[in-house]
Design an enzyme around this catalytic site. Structure first.
Site: not given
Ligand code: NAD
Ligand code: ZN
Length: 247
Positions: A102, A117, A152, A217-218
């Site tokens: 993001d 990513h 294109c 968070a978990e």
């Molecule tokens: P995930 O979604 O698998 O896990 C997120 C973790 O964050 C969870 O364990 C959850 O309990 C925890 N969480 C939620 N709210 C929270 C808070 N306020 N404070 C602390 N922890 C909190 O995310 P991931 O492990 O990053 O993997 C998912 C993939 O999806 C990533 O590799 C990414 O590329 C993509 N993704 C990116 C975005 C983004 O860019 N913001 C959003 C969603 C998914």
């Molecule tokens: Zn193009």
């Protein structure tokens, strides 16, 4: 285990590294994939965020990511992002390795950010390789589905993120693992630590002697290997740690 313990560890760190996931941006209004309120409850990202799904039907892909893109483009950094930027500015953090696409770490002032990513802020044409800002493509989605390349006319415009089934950006991965090997402290924030190869980073850092702090968070699969585990919201816990270091 408290924020104070985490602050003490970071205070003495020489090369601390942060590894962040979707949880860091949850308080900016961007839903995570897993966990409370996660998108997996609505649909399966492994399917809709896969390269097969995109190649089979870019319209279907953009129809799903239209709303998500709108939310992500409107999001602003939260106190968790700002706290990490403050740690770096204060010399307490060498870099941020992020699974997020993001761009909010950079927007909050973090300088050394490794996006393993990719970035959702840019879109690339798979036919001619030209790029344009995601915001520009987003703006024409209501009249053009799928969006067409301005150069294109191609219909395979893909955000520069790593979709499931795509290879990882090799340079970023190499850099991330080098930082993990050099780190004396690894600060994991907002990652479920189940997506590979990101989930290998804690093991590499630990094997090289790093101390580990987990803020999520978990529970995560690596909690028992961490010296400090703080279950909470990163937008609240990280500023508290920064305050303790500063005070
Ligand atoms: P995930 O979604 O698998 O896990 C997120 C973790 O964050 C969870 O364990 C959850 O309990 C925890 N969480 C939620 N709210 C929270 C808070 N306020 N404070 C602390 N922890 C909190 O995310 P991931 O492990 O990053 O993997 C998912 C993939 O999806 C990533 O590799 C990414 O590329 C993509 N993704 C990116 C975005 C983004 O860019 N913001 C959003 C969603 C998914
Ligand atoms: Zn193009």
């Amino acid at each position: 285990m408290t924020a104070r313990h985490a602050a003490e560890i970071l205070f003495t760190a020489r090369r601390a590294l942060a590894l962040t996931g979707a949880g860091v941006s949850a308080e900016s209004g961007i839903p995570t994939f897993r966990g409370e309120g996660g998108l997996w409850k609505q649909y399966d990202p492994v399917k809709v965020a896969s390269i097969e799904y995109f190649m089979a039907d870019p319209s279907a892909y953009w129809t799903v990511s239209k709303e998500r893109g709108r939310v992500a483009l409107a999001a602003r950094p939260n106190p968790g992002h700002h706290a990490l930027a403050a740690l770096e500015a204060g010399g307490r953090l060498a870099a941020v390795v992020t699974q997020n696409t993001d761009g909010l770490h950079q927007e909050s002032g973090s300088r050394n950010v490794i996006e393993i990513h990719g970035s959702s802020r840019t879109v690339q044409c798979l036919d001619c390789a030209s790029r344009e800002p995601r915001a520009d493509v987003q703006a024409r989605l209501h009249e053009e589905m799928p969006p067409r390349c301005k150069v294109c006319g191609g219909t395979y415009l893909k955000p520069t993120v790593v979709l499931f089934g795509e290879p990882m950006p090799q340079a970023a991965i190499t850099k991330a693992f080098a930082l993990a090997r050099e780190a004396d402290v690894l600060l994991v924030v907002g990652s479920s630590l189940v997506v590979y190869p990101a989930a290998d980073i804690p093991l590499v850092a630990l094997r090289s002697g790093a101390r580990m702090i987990v803020i999520n968070a978990e529970p995560t699969p690596y909690d028992e290997l961490a010296e400090v585990v703080i279950q909470g919201r990163s937008g609240e816990v990280l500023p508290e740690i920064v305050d303790l270091i500063g005070g």
